[in-house]
Scaffold this active site. Structure first.
Site, mmCIF file in Angstrom:
data_model
loop_
_atom_site.group_PDB
_atom_site.id
_atom_site.type_symbol
_atom_site.label_atom_id
_atom_site.label_comp_id
_atom_site.label_asym_id
_atom_site.label_seq_id
_atom_site.Cartn_x
_atom_site.Cartn_y
_atom_site.Cartn_z
ATOM 1 N N TYR A 11 0.854 -1.190 0.000
ATOM 2 C CA TYR A 11 0.000 0.000 0.000
ATOM 3 C C TYR A 11 0.887 1.237 0.000
ATOM 4 O O TYR A 11 1.790 1.369 0.823
ATOM 5 C CB TYR A 11 -0.915 0.018 1.239
ATOM 6 C CG TYR A 11 -1.870 1.185 1.213
ATOM 7 C CD1 TYR A 11 -2.853 1.274 0.224
ATOM 8 C CD2 TYR A 11 -1.782 2.215 2.141
ATOM 9 C CE1 TYR A 11 -3.719 2.363 0.167
ATOM 10 C CE2 TYR A 11 -2.647 3.303 2.095
ATOM 11 C CZ TYR A 11 -3.608 3.363 1.102
ATOM 12 O OH TYR A 11 -4.466 4.438 1.049
ATOM 13 N N ASP A 54 9.200 3.242 0.902
ATOM 14 C CA ASP A 54 8.043 3.931 1.459
ATOM 15 C C ASP A 54 8.083 3.722 2.973
ATOM 16 O O ASP A 54 7.701 2.651 3.473
ATOM 17 C CB ASP A 54 6.768 3.367 0.827
ATOM 18 C CG ASP A 54 5.512 4.022 1.392
ATOM 19 O OD1 ASP A 54 5.618 4.744 2.405
ATOM 20 O OD2 ASP A 54 4.430 3.792 0.818
ATOM 21 N N LYS A 86 2.561 10.269 8.293
ATOM 22 C CA LYS A 86 2.123 9.883 9.645
ATOM 23 C C LYS A 86 2.885 10.635 10.746
ATOM 24 O O LYS A 86 2.540 11.752 11.065
ATOM 25 C CB LYS A 86 2.206 8.359 9.813
ATOM 26 C CG LYS A 86 1.263 7.621 8.814
ATOM 27 C CD LYS A 86 1.010 6.197 9.194
ATOM 28 C CE LYS A 86 0.305 5.402 8.112
ATOM 29 N NZ LYS A 86 -1.136 5.372 8.175
HETATM 30 C C1 LIG Z 1 3.116 2.492 3.619
HETATM 31 C C2 LIG Z 1 2.131 3.584 3.325
HETATM 32 N N1 LIG Z 1 2.334 4.391 2.276
HETATM 33 C C3 LIG Z 1 1.492 5.387 1.976
HETATM 34 C C4 LIG Z 1 0.375 5.629 2.740
HETATM 35 C C5 LIG Z 1 -0.562 6.742 2.363
HETATM 36 O O1 LIG Z 1 -0.515 7.760 3.295
HETATM 37 P P1 LIG Z 1 -1.779 8.773 3.395
HETATM 38 O O2 LIG Z 1 -2.892 7.971 3.991
HETATM 39 O O3 LIG Z 1 -1.275 9.869 4.298
HETATM 40 O O4 LIG Z 1 -2.062 9.249 2.012
HETATM 41 C C6 LIG Z 1 0.112 4.818 3.842
HETATM 42 C C7 LIG Z 1 -1.078 5.050 4.667
HETATM 43 O O5 LIG Z 1 -1.439 4.296 5.522
HETATM 44 C C8 LIG Z 1 0.993 3.756 4.136
HETATM 45 O O6 LIG Z 1 0.769 2.936 5.163
#
Ligand SMILES: Cc1ncc(COP(=O)(O)O)c(C=O)c1O
Length: 420
Positions: free
Chosen positions: A144, A225, A253
């Site tokens: 994700y 990420d 986050k």
């Molecule tokens: C690994 C990872 N990347 C990207 C995101 C996306 O972040 P946002 O919800 O702030 O768009 C998340 C959100 O949970 C995530 O867990």
């Protein structure tokens, strides 16, 4: 809903259903009418519309690593609010936060702020495409990276086929598979994007380093990420924990302290493509801007949060409670003869009703989801709020006593799961 709703709780559900599709603001659907709306949250506790206070193991889906309404964050927000909440020009909190991230993140030479994690990964991919003049990206099945088109193939309607043609999906922890992808498409690949811990699946030894090496050998950009792992599993995130340095990394986050803020950090020759002076001068110029990017209020909250975390004792404490919860849940499952996989690093705890290898992504992806919901509901009854299809997020606000309380709740809730 299997727990009977009071008149007031039903009214809340009706109010939510009238404005939000499915009555929710995210995809996380409350299991009871009494936990559809939050009244307030402090430390490691959250109060819901049923009037109950729960031990919070959701923690805002991860940003609240030092606890809700931490006095240092509240103070920083109050002070910044009196000076204005949005400028569109750099502010002292924004510079100081950027400096702190660059100091602590191994790959970071420069950074750009975004407002959400999805924007950060979108722009990291764009930087890689512009830098390499290549179109394709590699991501891993089940990862994700936020809600944008390049990250959501197979998970949402509405993505044009032209986008899908630019994304290659590989298998997490499969080094041979990734080598094969590079031997077939090497010259077209702009970037590989990976969650260092993919959802709750830990990286197999050597996998992350192999990604970085394959990218380097093929002229592609490696992107970690770190929106979940950054500043959480170690001060230097997954790069420090696994001792691997990518070209770019994305953050979200925690670095916003509970307000909307995210970042792309990494090699300066990549980030510098977003220098607006290149606009019209260099065909590789990358547009990377947004009204609220680097917002001073969010930066002040993020900075106050990182100042608390910038102490080895914080990570010792987070690891200690994380280990205690993981070990305790494993012991309970064993006692009750339940097949359960428990993974995690530091304050992250992942739970799957399955057998198999923790490093096989299917162990989580093919686990029994209905048992997980039964467990969540059982935990709620015991006063513990979780989103187990994501993971348990612990925080510095959680104490040894909280872990004992949580484990007692797990003891009862796992029994319900075993007999259901
Ligand atoms: C690994 C990872 N990347 C990207 C995101 C996306 O972040 P946002 O919800 O702030 O768009 C998340 C959100 O949970 C995530 O867990």
């Amino acid at each position: 809903m299997s727990v009977e709703a009071s008149v007031a709780e039903t009214a809340v559900i009706q109010q939510l259903d009238a404005v939000f599709p499915g009555g929710v603001i995210s995809t996380f659907t409350p299991l009871t009418a009494g936990t559809a709306l939050v009244e307030s949250a402090h430390g490691g506790r959250i109060s819901m519309n049923d009037g109950r206070e729960y031990l919070d193991l959701v923690m805002g889906s991860g940003p609240m690593l030092i606890g809700h309404a931490h006095p240092a964050v509240v103070e920083a927000l109050q002070q910044q609010a009196t000076r204005g909440t949005q400028y569109y020009v750099a502010s002292r909190p924004a510079i100081e936060l950027a400096e702190k991230i660059i100091d602590s993140v191994p790959c970071a030479e420069r950074l750009k702020f975004a407002s959400t994690g999805a924007e950060a990964t979108l722009h990291a991919l764009r930087l890689a495409r512009a830098y390499t003049s290549r179109a394709k990206i590699v991501r891993f099945r089940g990862a994700y990276h936020g809600g944008h088109d390049y990250a959501m193939l197979d998970a949402t309607a509405g993505i044009p086929p032209a986008i899908a043609e630019t994304v290659i999906t590989a298998e997490f922890n499969d080094i041979a598979g990734l080598e094969e992808v590079f031997s077939t498409h090497g010259a077209e690949i702009a970037a590989v994007i990976v969650e260092p811990i993919q959802r709750n699946t830990p990286p197999a030894p050597g996998f992350l380093q192999r990604i970085v090496d394959l990218c380097r050998a093929n002229g592609a950009i490696s992107i970690f990420d770190e929106i979940v792992t950054g500043f959480r599993i170690a001060w230097g995130g997954a790069q420090e924990r696994y001792n691997v340095v990518p070209d770019l990394a994305t953050y979200g986050k925690i670095i916003g302290g509970g307000l909307p803020l995210a970042a792309v950090a990494g090699r300066s020759d990549l980030l510098d493509l977003a220098d607006p002076h290149l606009n019209g001068q260099d065909e590789r110029y990358v547009y990377f801007s947004g009204t609220l990017n680097g917002n001073p209020l969010a930066a002040a909250a993020g900075l106050a949060t990182l100042e608390i975390l910038d102490d080895p004792a914080s990570y010792t404490a987070l690891l200690h409670i994380g280990e205690a919860l993981r070990t305790g849940i494993r012991e309970l499952a064993e006692e009750q003869g339940i097949e359960l996989i428990v993974t995690g690093e530091g304050p992250l705890v992942g739970i799957a009703f399955n057998t198999g290898e923790a490093t096989d992504p299917d162990t989580f992806m093919k686990a029994d989801k209905s048992k997980l919901k039964t467990l969540e509901l059982g935990l709620l009854r015991e006063g513990v709020f979780t989103n187990l299809s994501a993971r348990v997020y612990l925080s510095l606000a959680h104490t040894d006593l909280d872990i004992e309380y949580a484990l007692e709740a797990f003891r009862h809730a796992l029994t319900d799961t075993a007999i259901s």
